[in-house]
Design a protein around this motif. Sequence first.
Motif, mmCIF file in Angstrom:
data_model
loop_
_atom_site.group_PDB
_atom_site.id
_atom_site.type_symbol
_atom_site.label_atom_id
_atom_site.label_comp_id
_atom_site.label_asym_id
_atom_site.label_seq_id
_atom_site.Cartn_x
_atom_site.Cartn_y
_atom_site.Cartn_z
ATOM 1 N N LYS A 1 0.833 -1.200 0.000
ATOM 2 C CA LYS A 1 0.000 0.000 0.000
ATOM 3 C C LYS A 1 0.870 1.252 0.000
ATOM 4 N N GLN A 2 1.910 1.284 0.808
ATOM 5 C CA GLN A 2 2.816 2.432 0.838
ATOM 6 C C GLN A 2 3.499 2.624 -0.519
ATOM 7 N N GLY B 1 -12.469 24.427 4.534
ATOM 8 C CA GLY B 1 -11.440 23.553 5.101
ATOM 9 C C GLY B 1 -11.940 22.188 5.470
ATOM 10 N N ASN B 2 -13.150 21.859 5.086
ATOM 11 C CA ASN B 2 -13.686 20.533 5.385
ATOM 12 C C ASN B 2 -13.166 19.510 4.362
ATOM 13 N N ILE B 3 -12.779 18.328 4.856
ATOM 14 C CA ILE B 3 -12.278 17.285 3.974
ATOM 15 C C ILE B 3 -13.421 16.695 3.153
ATOM 16 N N LEU B 4 -13.223 16.652 1.832
ATOM 17 C CA LEU B 4 -14.217 16.091 0.922
ATOM 18 C C LEU B 4 -13.923 14.610 0.690
ATOM 19 N N PRO B 5 -14.856 13.873 0.081
ATOM 20 C CA PRO B 5 -14.602 12.459 -0.205
ATOM 21 C C PRO B 5 -13.376 12.289 -1.101
ATOM 22 N N ALA B 6 -12.596 11.265 -0.812
ATOM 23 C CA ALA B 6 -11.380 11.018 -1.585
ATOM 24 C C ALA B 6 -11.727 10.569 -3.003
ATOM 25 N N PRO B 7 -10.935 10.967 -3.990
ATOM 26 C CA PRO B 7 -11.184 10.514 -5.372
ATOM 27 C C PRO B 7 -11.005 9.008 -5.488
ATOM 28 N N GLN B 8 -11.753 8.423 -6.414
ATOM 29 C CA GLN B 8 -11.701 6.977 -6.593
ATOM 30 C C GLN B 8 -10.507 6.537 -7.454
ATOM 31 N N ARG B 9 -9.989 7.481 -8.213
ATOM 32 C CA ARG B 9 -8.875 7.154 -9.097
ATOM 33 C C ARG B 9 -7.651 8.008 -8.781
ATOM 34 N N ALA B 10 -6.461 7.433 -9.045
ATOM 35 C CA ALA B 10 -5.202 8.140 -8.826
ATOM 36 C C ALA B 10 -5.006 9.188 -9.922
ATOM 37 N N PRO B 11 -4.065 10.113 -9.754
ATOM 38 C CA PRO B 11 -3.784 11.087 -10.805
ATOM 39 C C PRO B 11 -3.440 10.441 -12.143
ATOM 40 N N SER B 12 -2.876 9.226 -12.113
ATOM 41 C CA SER B 12 -2.519 8.525 -13.344
ATOM 42 C C SER B 12 -3.737 7.983 -14.071
ATOM 43 N N GLY B 13 -4.876 7.965 -13.391
ATOM 44 C CA GLY B 13 -6.083 7.387 -13.968
ATOM 45 C C GLY B 13 -6.351 5.975 -13.485
ATOM 46 N N GLU B 14 -5.365 5.390 -12.783
ATOM 47 C CA GLU B 14 -5.541 4.032 -12.262
ATOM 48 C C GLU B 14 -6.504 4.045 -11.074
ATOM 49 N N LYS B 15 -7.351 3.025 -11.013
ATOM 50 C CA LYS B 15 -8.324 2.948 -9.921
ATOM 51 C C LYS B 15 -7.622 2.660 -8.609
ATOM 52 N N ASN B 16 -8.036 3.373 -7.573
ATOM 53 C CA ASN B 16 -7.474 3.171 -6.241
ATOM 54 C C ASN B 16 -7.877 1.776 -5.728
ATOM 55 N N THR C 1 -9.653 0.384 -0.218
ATOM 56 C CA THR C 1 -10.971 0.906 0.172
ATOM 57 C C THR C 1 -10.851 2.054 1.173
ATOM 58 N N LYS C 2 -9.770 2.091 1.905
ATOM 59 C CA LYS C 2 -9.629 3.110 2.935
ATOM 60 C C LYS C 2 -8.272 3.800 2.822
ATOM 61 N N LEU C 3 -8.300 5.140 2.787
ATOM 62 C CA LEU C 3 -7.056 5.896 2.773
ATOM 63 C C LEU C 3 -6.534 6.067 4.194
ATOM 64 N N GLU D 1 0.984 19.104 -3.079
ATOM 65 C CA GLU D 1 -0.033 19.058 -4.142
ATOM 66 C C GLU D 1 -0.577 17.643 -4.312
ATOM 67 N N PHE D 2 0.301 16.664 -4.129
ATOM 68 C CA PHE D 2 -0.129 15.268 -4.202
ATOM 69 C C PHE D 2 -1.107 14.944 -3.070
ATOM 70 N N LEU D 3 -0.792 15.438 -1.872
ATOM 71 C CA LEU D 3 -1.681 15.225 -0.725
ATOM 72 C C LEU D 3 -3.009 15.945 -0.918
ATOM 73 N N ASP D 4 -2.958 17.147 -1.498
ATOM 74 C CA ASP D 4 -4.195 17.898 -1.749
ATOM 75 C C ASP D 4 -5.105 17.152 -2.720
ATOM 76 N N TYR D 5 -4.495 16.408 -3.631
ATOM 77 C CA TYR D 5 -5.306 15.640 -4.568
ATOM 78 C C TYR D 5 -6.092 14.553 -3.836
ATOM 79 N N TRP D 6 -5.419 13.863 -2.908
ATOM 80 C CA TRP D 6 -6.062 12.757 -2.206
ATOM 81 C C TRP D 6 -6.957 13.218 -1.064
#
Length: 217
Positions: free
Chosen positions: A23-24, A52-67, A70-72, A40-45
């Motif tokens: 996972k790491q 300042g409220n945390i929104l739901p995490a994106p389902q896909r990585a910046p590369s387009g690959e699916k995460n 299930t839990k960040l 910037e990478f952390l801001d994406y996730w």
Amino acid sequence: MAKNRKIELTEPIYEMQEKETPKQYWFANEYFHFDGTIDEFLDYWYPEDNKGNILPAPQRAPSGEKNPFTKLPAKATMKNWSRFKQWYPRKKAYWADFIKDIQDGLKKDIGKFFKEDSKELIKSLKNDWKLDRKIDRAQTVKPHMKARGKSDLSKAHNMKLESLLTEAGMPKDIAKNDSKVTVDADVDAKVKQETTAEIKATKLKELQEKMKEMNYD
């Protein structure tokens, strides 16, 4: 305390390390290919709204690959991963090797091209000798045109010879000290010889015409 120490890296350092979970490493590898800083990478996730409220995490990585997870982890945890797993120096190493591979490939392609080009230049240089002999044997070509053709051929020959020496990494004065001087000297000598012969023929013809016009009565 041991958990907060930077891991010892083994080559290639951008590959998964001994003290690194799948996972790491997945997130580390995504960062290696991310066009931006750690923050910037952390801001994406961990996107935030205007308050300042945390929104739901994106389902896909910046590369387009699916995460695949299930839990960040918490944002602070991933930031610690980036620090103690040494993401930044590993990212630099990844791209340094990537660029080196491209450069090595280009060097091979360029080397192959120069090798083929050198063979063609040598063929062309040898063909110049044949052309030079053809000019010498040409009966219907006037001497001054022969001289011009041989001079142009000599210039083209020397340009090709310099190109060949450049591709071989050899100094150009090797050609200038030997073949160029010899070729130019031969051309100059033949030019002078043929030009002189042409002048003599013209003068003789003029003299013959005058003799015909003379009246001996």
